[in-house]
Design an enzyme around this catalytic site. Sequence first.
Site, short mmCIF file in Angstrom:
data_model
loop_
_atom_site.label_atom_id
_atom_site.label_comp_id
_atom_site.label_asym_id
_atom_site.label_seq_id
_atom_site.Cartn_x
_atom_site.Cartn_y
_atom_site.Cartn_z
N GLY A 47 -6.11 26.81 48.41
CA GLY A 47 -6.95 26.15 47.41
C GLY A 47 -7.61 27.21 46.56
N GLN A 52 -14.12 30.64 41.05
CA GLN A 52 -13.56 31.86 41.64
C GLN A 52 -12.82 32.73 40.63
OE1 GLN A 52 -11.72 29.56 45.11
NE2 GLN A 52 -12.14 31.54 46.04
N CYS A 100 -11.35 32.67 52.79
CA CYS A 100 -11.58 32.40 51.38
C CYS A 100 -11.09 33.60 50.59
CB CYS A 100 -13.09 32.19 51.14
SG CYS A 100 -13.51 31.88 49.42
N LEU A 101 -10.41 33.33 49.49
CA LEU A 101 -9.90 34.43 48.66
C LEU A 101 -11.03 35.26 48.07
CD1 LEU A 101 -6.98 32.52 46.89
CD2 LEU A 101 -6.81 34.09 48.84
N HIS A 142 -14.07 22.74 51.50
CA HIS A 142 -14.25 24.16 51.18
C HIS A 142 -14.24 24.37 49.66
CE1 HIS A 142 -13.38 28.61 51.84
NE2 HIS A 142 -13.08 28.44 50.56
N GLU A 143 -13.24 23.78 48.99
CA GLU A 143 -13.11 24.00 47.54
C GLU A 143 -14.27 23.35 46.79
OE1 GLU A 143 -11.25 26.27 46.63
OE2 GLU A 143 -10.09 26.34 48.47
N HIS A 146 -17.40 25.33 46.62
CA HIS A 146 -17.43 26.37 45.58
C HIS A 146 -18.09 25.83 44.30
CE1 HIS A 146 -15.28 29.82 47.16
NE2 HIS A 146 -14.29 29.06 47.62
NI NI Z 1 -12.89 29.74 48.98
#
Ligand code: NI
Length: 182
Positions: A47, A52, A100-101, A142-143, A146
Amino acid sequence: MAVKKILRIGDETLLKMAQPVAKLATPELYALVQDLFDTMQAADGAGLAAPQIGVSLRVVIIGSNDNPRYPQREPVPTTVLVNPKIIPLNEVIAEDWEGCLSVPKMRGWVPRYQHIRYRAHTPSGELIDREVQGFHARVVQHECDHLDGILYPQRIRDMSRFGYEEELFKGGPPPRIEDPPA
Ligand code: NI
């Protein structure tokens, strides 16, 4: 089409409340979505949220199938969510390893609602309304976090279960944890 730089924890854009998308089906929105796709794909993400890549708008992409970062998790259909809303369907909490990226090379043990409904628009303006559980529900939560300036480390209850993948899993992938029965 472009692979964008992914902001990392510490960057203040990741802490902001993202703004709703005011107009659907615009060239700007489609271009943002393409950047999100390209960037997520290049990074093997399950995701990615617009903040981000430095765009503080309520747009996320989810999608995972045999993802090397999340082995043995059930597939999540690739979907773009614009202005998403989450409704937990009960109080059951599931815990699993999450990454998480924007928090590279690390993992934490994160509680999430096991069973949710979510609604969103597609970029072209169709309505998405789904009831999901488990890993799919986790990725959406999670997304969408953000979009509210929340990163998963802020959700961890037991900080002894937060660390570098290399140390936690000795270089392997995170182990499969069965979701508790709903
Ligand atoms: Ni993330």
